[in-house]
Design an enzyme around this catalytic site. Structure first.
Site, PDB file in Angstrom:
ATOM      1  N   LYS A  13       0.823  -1.217   0.000  1.00  0.00           N
ATOM      2  CA  LYS A  13       0.000   0.000   0.000  1.00  0.00           C
ATOM      3  C   LYS A  13       0.855   1.265   0.000  1.00  0.00           C
ATOM      4  O   LYS A  13       0.476   2.262  -0.608  1.00  0.00           O
ATOM      5  CB  LYS A  13      -1.022   0.000   1.149  1.00  0.00           C
ATOM      6  CG  LYS A  13      -0.441  -0.113   2.529  1.00  0.00           C
ATOM      7  CD  LYS A  13      -1.550  -0.264   3.536  1.00  0.00           C
ATOM      8  CE  LYS A  13      -1.051  -0.234   4.974  1.00  0.00           C
ATOM      9  NZ  LYS A  13       0.146  -1.029   5.279  1.00  0.00           N
ATOM     10  N   ARG A  87      -6.170   2.797  11.364  1.00  0.00           N
ATOM     11  CA  ARG A  87      -5.951   1.381  11.642  1.00  0.00           C
ATOM     12  C   ARG A  87      -6.881   0.872  12.735  1.00  0.00           C
ATOM     13  O   ARG A  87      -6.872  -0.321  13.036  1.00  0.00           O
ATOM     14  CB  ARG A  87      -4.506   1.154  12.096  1.00  0.00           C
ATOM     15  CG  ARG A  87      -3.532   0.816  10.965  1.00  0.00           C
ATOM     16  CD  ARG A  87      -2.142   1.038  11.495  1.00  0.00           C
ATOM     17  NE  ARG A  87      -1.139   0.159  11.027  1.00  0.00           N
ATOM     18  CZ  ARG A  87      -0.152   0.510  10.205  1.00  0.00           C
ATOM     19  NH1 ARG A  87      -0.118   1.710   9.675  1.00  0.00           N
ATOM     20  NH2 ARG A  87       0.788  -0.325   9.894  1.00  0.00           N
ATOM     21  N   ARG A 126      12.582  -6.566   2.071  1.00  0.00           N
ATOM     22  CA  ARG A 126      12.400  -5.129   1.798  1.00  0.00           C
ATOM     23  C   ARG A 126      13.601  -4.323   2.313  1.00  0.00           C
ATOM     24  O   ARG A 126      14.088  -4.548   3.407  1.00  0.00           O
ATOM     25  CB  ARG A 126      11.123  -4.653   2.479  1.00  0.00           C
ATOM     26  CG  ARG A 126      10.880  -3.163   2.324  1.00  0.00           C
ATOM     27  CD  ARG A 126       9.459  -2.809   2.597  1.00  0.00           C
ATOM     28  NE  ARG A 126       9.124  -2.758   4.009  1.00  0.00           N
ATOM     29  CZ  ARG A 126       7.946  -2.353   4.470  1.00  0.00           C
ATOM     30  NH1 ARG A 126       6.999  -1.979   3.635  1.00  0.00           N
ATOM     31  NH2 ARG A 126       7.695  -2.326   5.761  1.00  0.00           N
ATOM     32  N   ARG A 159      14.344  -2.108   7.704  1.00  0.00           N
ATOM     33  CA  ARG A 159      13.647  -1.486   8.835  1.00  0.00           C
ATOM     34  C   ARG A 159      13.739  -2.388  10.053  1.00  0.00           C
ATOM     35  O   ARG A 159      13.663  -3.611   9.945  1.00  0.00           O
ATOM     36  CB  ARG A 159      12.175  -1.269   8.467  1.00  0.00           C
ATOM     37  CG  ARG A 159      11.914   0.089   7.860  1.00  0.00           C
ATOM     38  CD  ARG A 159      10.531   0.232   7.357  1.00  0.00           C
ATOM     39  NE  ARG A 159       9.489  -0.199   8.278  1.00  0.00           N
ATOM     40  CZ  ARG A 159       8.186  -0.076   8.024  1.00  0.00           C
ATOM     41  NH1 ARG A 159       7.795   0.457   6.881  1.00  0.00           N
ATOM     42  NH2 ARG A 159       7.298  -0.481   8.893  1.00  0.00           N
ATOM     43  N   ARG A 170       3.045  -7.805  13.994  1.00  0.00           N
ATOM     44  CA  ARG A 170       2.286  -6.770  13.274  1.00  0.00           C
ATOM     45  C   ARG A 170       1.077  -7.391  12.568  1.00  0.00           C
ATOM     46  O   ARG A 170       0.023  -6.769  12.474  1.00  0.00           O
ATOM     47  CB  ARG A 170       3.198  -6.059  12.259  1.00  0.00           C
ATOM     48  CG  ARG A 170       4.213  -5.137  12.942  1.00  0.00           C
ATOM     49  CD  ARG A 170       5.407  -4.837  12.064  1.00  0.00           C
ATOM     50  NE  ARG A 170       5.102  -4.034  10.903  1.00  0.00           N
ATOM     51  CZ  ARG A 170       5.891  -3.956   9.820  1.00  0.00           C
ATOM     52  NH1 ARG A 170       7.004  -4.644   9.765  1.00  0.00           N
ATOM     53  NH2 ARG A 170       5.553  -3.187   8.818  1.00  0.00           N
TER      54      ARG A 170
HETATM   55  P1  AMP Z   1       3.942   1.183   8.738  1.00  0.00           P
HETATM   56  O1  AMP Z   1       5.087   1.952   8.168  1.00  0.00           O
HETATM   57  O2  AMP Z   1       2.624   1.671   8.231  1.00  0.00           O
HETATM   58  O3  AMP Z   1       4.111  -0.312   8.568  1.00  0.00           O
HETATM   59  O4  AMP Z   1       3.920   1.466  10.319  1.00  0.00           O
HETATM   60  C1  AMP Z   1       5.026   1.123  11.124  1.00  0.00           C
HETATM   61  C2  AMP Z   1       4.613   1.195  12.588  1.00  0.00           C
HETATM   62  O5  AMP Z   1       4.210   2.542  12.913  1.00  0.00           O
HETATM   63  C3  AMP Z   1       3.414   0.332  12.974  1.00  0.00           C
HETATM   64  O6  AMP Z   1       3.794  -1.018  13.271  1.00  0.00           O
HETATM   65  C4  AMP Z   1       2.903   1.071  14.213  1.00  0.00           C
HETATM   66  O7  AMP Z   1       3.731   0.819  15.341  1.00  0.00           O
HETATM   67  C5  AMP Z   1       3.119   2.542  13.819  1.00  0.00           C
HETATM   68  N1  AMP Z   1       1.941   3.078  13.093  1.00  0.00           N
HETATM   69  C6  AMP Z   1       1.868   3.453  11.791  1.00  0.00           C
HETATM   70  N2  AMP Z   1       0.645   3.897  11.470  1.00  0.00           N
HETATM   71  C7  AMP Z   1      -0.111   3.773  12.604  1.00  0.00           C
HETATM   72  C8  AMP Z   1      -1.478   4.039  12.921  1.00  0.00           C
HETATM   73  N3  AMP Z   1      -2.346   4.495  12.001  1.00  0.00           N
HETATM   74  N4  AMP Z   1      -1.884   3.790  14.187  1.00  0.00           N
HETATM   75  C9  AMP Z   1      -1.039   3.342  15.133  1.00  0.00           C
HETATM   76  N5  AMP Z   1       0.257   3.047  14.899  1.00  0.00           N
HETATM   77  C10 AMP Z   1       0.729   3.257  13.649  1.00  0.00           C
END
Ligand code: AMP
Length: 214
Positions: A13, A87, A126, A159, A170
């Site tokens: 995404k 989320r 990744r 990451r 996750r």
């Molecule tokens: P992502 O880059 O979208 O995979 O997000 C990495 C991490 O950031 C997630 O595992 C959460 O710890 C935090 N995070 C990102 N977006 C959100 C959100 N909308 N709500 C809560 N935590 C978030």
């Protein structure tokens, strides 16, 4: 137009949001990117968010909604693509409230889905450029030179939360909390589901078809 791209981590995404925002000249709002940027700058939000991020847990809704409100109320582009947000139901309700106050609304919610095995395969391969944020995959989109970004020459990093143990966590978090979102949006008539196994270009074409005026 306000578009939500939802789906499990590793569904692509973020990449779709990046391509789409450039194509349409929309703003790309990724809560994950905003938190990582805060962390790099060692702000209080970044330090607080990192306690959750390093374990693959969700950052609390009040913090997430605060960065969202700041972004949405200062945005000057004609559209926003929300990537990885909302989320939780609380975030979805909070977003509706923020937009309603601005006389605005969500136009389209697209869930991009993928099986757990494929997600783990993709995410462990990744790599992200530490300088410009370009995303590579060692299997199907490798850089020309080992660990060097093709675009800016920056170093490619894995990451901290892209290890198998954290990814599994996750995915459990996604399963438990984010899936409720589908029920929230199901009856709105704005929700669409795409299986990411068809590949990046076909997913992109499908999204463009969904969002173009009939
Ligand atoms: P992502 O880059 O979208 O995979 O997000 C990495 C991490 O950031 C997630 O595992 C959460 O710890 C935090 N995070 C990102 N977006 C959100 C959100 N909308 N709500 C809560 N935590 C978030």
């Amino acid at each position: 137009m306000k578009i939500i791209l939802a789906g499990p981590p590793g569904s692509g995404k973020g990449t779709q949001a990046e391509i789409l925002s450039q194509k349409l000249d929309y703003a790309h709002f990724s809560t994950g990117n905003v938190f990582r940027d805060h962390l790099a700058r060692k702000t209080s939000i970044g330090i607080k968010a990192n306690d959750y991020m390093k374990e693959g847990k969700l950052v609390p809704d009040d913090v997430t909604l605060q960065i969202t409100k700041d972004f949405v109320t200062t945005n000057t582009r004609k559209g926003i693509i929300f990537d990885g947000f909302p989320r939780t139901i609380g975030q979805a309700q909070g977003l509706d409230k923020i937009l309603t106050e601005l006389n605005d609304k969500i136009d389209c919610v697209i869930f991009i889905e993928l099986s757990d095995d494929e997600i783990i395969r993709r995410l462990t391969a990744r790599r992200t450029c530490e300088r410009c944020g370009t995303i590579y995959n060692l299997d199907f989109n490798p850089p020309k030179q080992n660990n060097i970004c093709d675009k800016c020459g920056g170093k490619l990093l894995q990451r901290a939360d892209d290890t198998e143990a954290v990814i599994r966590n996750r995915l459990v978090v996604y399963e438990n909390q984010t899936k409720e979102l589908k029920n929230y949006y199901k009856n709105s008539g704005k929700m669409h589901v795409i299986d990411a196994i068809i590949g990046r270009d076909k997913v992109q074409a499908h999204i463009l078809k969904i969002i173009s005026p009939q």
